[in-house]
Structure formats: structure tokens, C-alpha cells
Design a protein around this motif. Structure first.
Motif, PDB file in Angstrom:
ATOM      1  N   ALA A  45      21.027 -80.177  -3.943  1.00 17.51           N
ATOM      2  CA  ALA A  45      20.721 -80.805  -2.514  1.00 17.51           C
ATOM      3  C   ALA A  45      19.411 -80.326  -2.232  1.00 17.51           C
TER       4      ALA A  45
ATOM      5  N   GLY B 210      15.281 -81.594  -1.096  1.00 14.10           N
ATOM      6  CA  GLY B 210      14.320 -82.298  -1.743  1.00 14.10           C
ATOM      7  C   GLY B 210      13.635 -81.839  -2.993  1.00 14.10           C
TER       8      GLY B 210
ATOM      9  N   ASP C  60      22.436 -85.031  -4.268  1.00 14.25           N
ATOM     10  CA  ASP C  60      22.298 -85.491  -3.014  1.00 14.25           C
ATOM     11  C   ASP C  60      20.889 -85.744  -2.607  1.00 14.25           C
ATOM     12  N   GLU C  61      19.663 -85.132  -3.008  1.00 14.67           N
ATOM     13  CA  GLU C  61      18.420 -85.148  -2.531  1.00 14.67           C
ATOM     14  C   GLU C  61      17.476 -84.691  -3.770  1.00 14.67           C
ATOM     15  N   GLY C  62      16.297 -85.143  -3.699  1.00 16.78           N
ATOM     16  CA  GLY C  62      15.392 -84.608  -4.580  1.00 16.78           C
ATOM     17  C   GLY C  62      15.433 -85.270  -6.349  1.00 16.78           C
ATOM     18  N   THR C  63      15.110 -84.209  -7.227  1.00 17.70           N
ATOM     19  CA  THR C  63      15.167 -84.640  -8.710  1.00 17.70           C
ATOM     20  C   THR C  63      15.961 -83.489  -9.288  1.00 17.70           C
TER      21      THR C  63
ATOM     22  N   VAL D 156      24.693 -90.246  -7.291  1.00 20.07           N
ATOM     23  CA  VAL D 156      23.278 -90.111  -6.953  1.00 20.07           C
ATOM     24  C   VAL D 156      23.513 -90.710  -5.436  1.00 20.07           C
ATOM     25  N   ASN D 157      23.526 -89.700  -4.337  1.00 23.30           N
ATOM     26  CA  ASN D 157      23.848 -89.907  -3.174  1.00 23.30           C
ATOM     27  C   ASN D 157      22.636 -90.122  -2.345  1.00 23.30           C
ATOM     28  N   GLN D 158      21.405 -90.661  -2.784  1.00 28.12           N
ATOM     29  CA  GLN D 158      20.087 -90.770  -2.117  1.00 28.12           C
ATOM     30  C   GLN D 158      19.913 -92.444  -1.698  1.00 28.12           C
ATOM     31  N   VAL D 159      19.105 -92.445  -0.828  1.00 26.25           N
ATOM     32  CA  VAL D 159      18.565 -93.731  -0.543  1.00 26.25           C
ATOM     33  C   VAL D 159      17.504 -94.128  -0.978  1.00 26.25           C
TER      34      VAL D 159
ATOM     35  N   TRP E 204      14.139 -93.361  -4.777  1.00 23.31           N
ATOM     36  CA  TRP E 204      14.424 -92.358  -5.620  1.00 23.31           C
ATOM     37  C   TRP E 204      13.375 -91.746  -6.243  1.00 23.31           C
ATOM     38  N   THR E 205      13.741 -90.346  -6.617  1.00 19.88           N
ATOM     39  CA  THR E 205      12.510 -89.725  -7.381  1.00 19.88           C
ATOM     40  C   THR E 205      13.310 -89.241  -8.617  1.00 19.88           C
TER      41      THR E 205
END
Length: 103
Positions: free
Chosen positions: A55, A57, A75-78, A96-99, A102-103
Motif C-alpha cells: 500500500a 505510493g 494497492d498503490e505505488g510500485t 493491481v488495484n490502482q487507477v 500505473w507506475t
């Protein structure tokens, strides 16, 4: 060996390393919160049967092949799978729960 029975690992800044023989999560979900601008270099074997969540960023690097089972949730980040082929166990789910972006 370190056993994580509740709670989470929180990284608030800088470049950080966890280097243990193993991190046992048992039937708990391992939660790693790595803040934006931070890096967690995870050089340990993670075991358990309920997966883990990356979780916030920042960046988490899995430097060894892992033996936990169940779902990996980004959830976030890399999340960097840096131990070659099969860094995480085969036939496991990764969400992959990001919008985008993506990173």
C-alpha cells in the motif's frame, strides 16, 4: 525469524531494507505501507497462507523468491519482483488495484 501476527510494516521515508531469515505471517495478511518517495528493499523470505498487500505510493522490492500463498495486492505505488522468474509462487493471484497511470 520474525512473526507478524497483526498490524503492518510502515515505511515513512528514505531507502530501507528488511533482511531476515524469514518473516512469518501465518494466516494473517501481511500489509506493507511504503510512503511515496520511500523504498523498502525486502531481502527476506515471506511465508504465510493469506497473501500480502503493498500500500501507499512508494516502492517495494522483493529481492528473494517468496513462499507465501494466496493473493498479492498492489494497492498503490510500485512492486518490483527482483528475484527472477517465479519471485512469487506460481498459480497465485495478483491484483493491481490502482487507477492509471500505473507506475
Amino acid at each position: 525469524m520474525l512473526t507478524l501476527t497483526t498490524g503492518a510494516v510502515l515505511v515513512n521515508g528514505g531507502n530501507n531494507t528488511i533482511q531476515l531469515t524469514s518473516l512469518a505471517m501465518g494466516g494473517n495478511t501481511g500489509i506493507f505501507q511504503v510512503a511515496a518517495g520511500s523504498t523498502l528493499n525486502f531481502q527476506s523470505l515471506m511465508t504465510g497462507s493469506n497473501g500480502f498487500v503493498k500500500a501507499l505510493g512508494g516502492t517495494m522490492i522483493l529481492g528473494l523468491k517468496q513462499s507465501y500463498s494466496s493473493t498479492t495486492n498492489l494497492d498503490e505505488g510500485t512492486l518490483v519482483l527482483n528475484a527472477g522468474i517465479n519471485t512469487i509462487l506460481q498459480n497465485q493471484t495478483m491484483n493491481v488495484n490502482q487507477v492509471p497511470p500505473w507506475t
